[in-house]
Design a protein around this motif. Structure first.
Motif, PDB file in Angstrom:
ATOM      1  N   PHE A 179       0.834  -1.210   0.000  1.00 32.86           N
ATOM      2  CA  PHE A 179       0.000   0.000   0.000  1.00 32.86           C
ATOM      3  C   PHE A 179       0.865   1.255   0.000  1.00 32.86           C
ATOM      4  O   PHE A 179       0.394   2.353  -0.289  1.00 32.86           O
ATOM      5  N   VAL A 180       2.150   1.101   0.346  1.00 28.01           N
ATOM      6  CA  VAL A 180       3.092   2.217   0.314  1.00 28.01           C
ATOM      7  C   VAL A 180       3.620   2.352  -1.116  1.00 28.01           C
ATOM      8  O   VAL A 180       4.098   1.387  -1.696  1.00 28.01           O
ATOM      9  N   GLN A 181       3.514   3.545  -1.674  1.00 30.43           N
ATOM     10  CA  GLN A 181       3.962   3.762  -3.044  1.00 30.43           C
ATOM     11  C   GLN A 181       4.979   4.900  -3.033  1.00 30.43           C
ATOM     12  O   GLN A 181       4.633   6.070  -3.125  1.00 30.43           O
ATOM     13  N   PRO A 182       6.255   4.554  -2.921  1.00 33.05           N
ATOM     14  CA  PRO A 182       7.283   5.573  -2.673  1.00 33.05           C
ATOM     15  C   PRO A 182       7.623   6.421  -3.887  1.00 33.05           C
ATOM     16  O   PRO A 182       7.515   5.981  -5.029  1.00 33.05           O
ATOM     17  N   HIS A 183       8.036   7.643  -3.607  1.00 32.77           N
ATOM     18  CA  HIS A 183       8.668   8.498  -4.603  1.00 32.77           C
ATOM     19  C   HIS A 183       9.953   7.805  -5.042  1.00 32.77           C
ATOM     20  O   HIS A 183      10.619   7.150  -4.249  1.00 32.77           O
ATOM     21  N   TYR A 184      10.314   7.945  -6.323  1.00 36.82           N
ATOM     22  CA  TYR A 184      11.493   7.228  -6.808  1.00 36.82           C
ATOM     23  C   TYR A 184      12.755   7.582  -6.028  1.00 36.82           C
ATOM     24  O   TYR A 184      13.668   6.763  -5.886  1.00 36.82           O
ATOM     25  N   SER A 185      12.820   8.801  -5.496  1.00 38.03           N
ATOM     26  CA  SER A 185      14.012   9.222  -4.762  1.00 38.03           C
ATOM     27  C   SER A 185      14.105   8.574  -3.383  1.00 38.03           C
ATOM     28  O   SER A 185      15.163   8.607  -2.738  1.00 38.03           O
ATOM     29  N   GLU A 186      12.993   7.960  -2.914  1.00 33.62           N
ATOM     30  CA  GLU A 186      12.974   7.355  -1.585  1.00 33.62           C
ATOM     31  C   GLU A 186      13.167   5.844  -1.610  1.00 33.62           C
ATOM     32  O   GLU A 186      13.265   5.202  -0.564  1.00 33.62           O
ATOM     33  N   VAL A 187      13.246   5.276  -2.804  1.00 33.59           N
ATOM     34  CA  VAL A 187      13.321   3.819  -2.925  1.00 33.59           C
ATOM     35  C   VAL A 187      14.559   3.264  -2.229  1.00 33.59           C
ATOM     36  O   VAL A 187      14.525   2.202  -1.606  1.00 33.59           O
ATOM     37  N   LYS A 188      15.662   3.993  -2.317  1.00 33.04           N
ATOM     38  CA  LYS A 188      16.929   3.489  -1.767  1.00 33.04           C
ATOM     39  C   LYS A 188      16.907   3.302  -0.250  1.00 33.04           C
ATOM     40  O   LYS A 188      17.765   2.590   0.301  1.00 33.04           O
ATOM     41  N   LYS A 189      15.950   3.883   0.429  1.00 30.64           N
ATOM     42  CA  LYS A 189      15.912   3.740   1.892  1.00 30.64           C
ATOM     43  C   LYS A 189      15.285   2.412   2.325  1.00 30.64           C
ATOM     44  O   LYS A 189      15.348   2.055   3.497  1.00 30.64           O
ATOM     45  N   TYR A 190      14.673   1.681   1.374  1.00 32.37           N
ATOM     46  CA  TYR A 190      14.065   0.399   1.692  1.00 32.37           C
ATOM     47  C   TYR A 190      15.044  -0.741   1.407  1.00 32.37           C
ATOM     48  O   TYR A 190      15.812  -0.684   0.447  1.00 32.37           O
ATOM     49  N   PRO A 191      15.013  -1.798   2.211  1.00 33.16           N
ATOM     50  CA  PRO A 191      15.876  -2.957   1.921  1.00 33.16           C
ATOM     51  C   PRO A 191      15.470  -3.618   0.606  1.00 33.16           C
ATOM     52  O   PRO A 191      14.285  -3.627   0.244  1.00 33.16           O
ATOM     53  N   LYS A 192      16.440  -4.174  -0.088  1.00 34.58           N
ATOM     54  CA  LYS A 192      16.168  -4.722  -1.424  1.00 34.58           C
ATOM     55  C   LYS A 192      15.146  -5.845  -1.396  1.00 34.58           C
ATOM     56  O   LYS A 192      14.385  -6.021  -2.349  1.00 34.58           O
ATOM     57  N   TRP A 193      15.123  -6.621  -0.299  1.00 35.14           N
ATOM     58  CA  TRP A 193      14.183  -7.735  -0.248  1.00 35.14           C
ATOM     59  C   TRP A 193      12.736  -7.269  -0.231  1.00 35.14           C
ATOM     60  O   TRP A 193      11.821  -8.036  -0.557  1.00 35.14           O
ATOM     61  N   LEU A 194      12.519  -5.997   0.142  1.00 36.72           N
ATOM     62  CA  LEU A 194      11.165  -5.462   0.242  1.00 36.72           C
ATOM     63  C   LEU A 194      10.653  -4.921  -1.094  1.00 36.72           C
ATOM     64  O   LEU A 194       9.457  -4.692  -1.268  1.00 36.72           O
ATOM     65  N   LEU A 195      11.544  -4.739  -2.055  1.00 35.19           N
ATOM     66  CA  LEU A 195      11.155  -4.182  -3.339  1.00 35.19           C
ATOM     67  C   LEU A 195      10.600  -5.273  -4.252  1.00 35.19           C
ATOM     68  O   LEU A 195      11.237  -6.305  -4.464  1.00 35.19           O
ATOM     69  N   ALA A 196       9.421  -5.049  -4.794  1.00 36.05           N
ATOM     70  CA  ALA A 196       8.842  -6.024  -5.710  1.00 36.05           C
ATOM     71  C   ALA A 196       9.665  -6.078  -6.994  1.00 36.05           C
ATOM     72  O   ALA A 196      10.071  -5.033  -7.519  1.00 36.05           O
ATOM     73  N   PRO A 197       9.930  -7.263  -7.533  1.00 37.17           N
ATOM     74  CA  PRO A 197      10.733  -7.368  -8.751  1.00 37.17           C
ATOM     75  C   PRO A 197       9.959  -6.914  -9.981  1.00 37.17           C
ATOM     76  O   PRO A 197       8.740  -6.725  -9.925  1.00 37.17           O
ATOM     77  N   LYS A 198      10.653  -6.764 -11.092  1.00 31.07           N
ATOM     78  CA  LYS A 198      10.017  -6.442 -12.362  1.00 31.07           C
ATOM     79  C   LYS A 198       9.532  -7.728 -13.027  1.00 31.07           C
ATOM     80  O   LYS A 198      10.047  -8.808 -12.759  1.00 31.07           O
TER      81      LYS A 198
END
Length: 277
Positions: A179-198
């Motif tokens: 439900f969290v939809q980050p600004h592209y500049s804020e993506v780096k603050k999240y751990p990689k495992w939390l990022l949905a893949p392409k």
């Protein structure tokens, strides 16, 4: 005539964008993807001149959605479309001619030029889709408006105003944080495992349609000033068959690619630069 259901017209005008679910079947999307890859590096013109993908423009579905949103029938296709097989660079921007001046013509009335995006992979649970800012079609700046992702499923049609602030390379988070939809500049603050893949290689079909009015005239004047546009339009030759198919669907055509032939002094601006008014 083709009729597309599920168009949320109010959402488009309130937020500056909407998603029309299930406009295309999974088989159609797979076919679009196959054809786009087959012509990669061979065709650099618009969709109407594409040897195998012109039906995206001529089958009437984009036209019907545009008619519903704009509530008028004088909908024009003018050669602003593309097959995009690339990773987009992030950075919020607008597509209309007058992006920085609130007194300019684009901001004097409801804007009537629409961008359509058909993403040939999933962006509902996968990253790589479009960032948009809610309500930014009514704001000259690109810094205001809640960041949302255009979370399209396979077969959905993304629709947004050219005045809407948007950015490629949208990143969504895995469940249960999606439900969290980050600004592209804020993506780096999240751990990689939390990022949905392409969902594999990013391929999209983009097309613009709009009303036959002063906003269209101004947008085309602006397009002719941009350096990147000229080689695309020089490669865009509309066959008699393509023209007949488009017109049979009820779509009006303005052959902007033909309007640049033999005209000197066009394409002077590599980067965005406002045009006079």
């Amino acid at each position: 005539m083709v009729s597309v259901s599920g168009v949320n017209v109010d959402e488009y005008w309130q937020k500056g964008f909407t998603i029309v679910r299930g406009v295309y079947s999974p088989a159609e999307i797979a076919d679009f993807r196959k054809k786009a890859l087959a012509e990669q590096g061979k065709h650099s013109g618009d969709l109407l001149s594409h040897p195998t993908l012109r039906s995206v423009v001529t089958d009437g579905r984009l036209l019907d959605v545009a008619k519903q949103i704009l509530k008028r029938d004088d909908i024009v296709y003018y050669g602003d479309s593309a097959v995009a097989i690339r990773e987009g660079a992030p950075g919020f921007h607008k597509d209309n001619a007058d992006r920085t001046d609130p007194k300019a013509p684009d901001w004097k009335s409801d804007y009537t030029q629409i961008r359509f995006g058909i993403y040939l992979q999933d962006h509902h649970t996968h990253s790589g889709g479009l960032n948009v800012r809610e309500g930014s079609h009514n704001l000259v700046n690109t810094t205001e408006g809640k960041v949302r992702q255009l979370r399209t499923k396979v077969g959905d049609l993304g629709v947004w105003s050219m005045r809407t602030s948007h950015s490629a390379a949208g990143t969504i988070l895995r469940w249960p944080f999606n439900f969290v939809q980050p600004h592209y500049s804020e993506v780096k603050k999240y751990p990689k495992w939390l990022l949905a893949p392409k969902d594999g290689q990013r391929i999209a079909l983009f097309s613009a349609l709009g009303a036959d009015d002063e906003h269209l005239d101004r947008y085309l004047e602006y397009m002719k000033s941009r350096a990147y546009v000229l080689p695309i339009w020089r490669a865009s030759v509309w066959s008699p068959e393509a023209i007949a198919e488009a017109e049979a669907s009820g779509l009006r055509l303005r052959n902007a690619p033909a309007e640049i032939i033999g005209v000197e002094g066009l394409g002077q601006n590599v980067d965005y630069k406002p045009i006079p008014y």
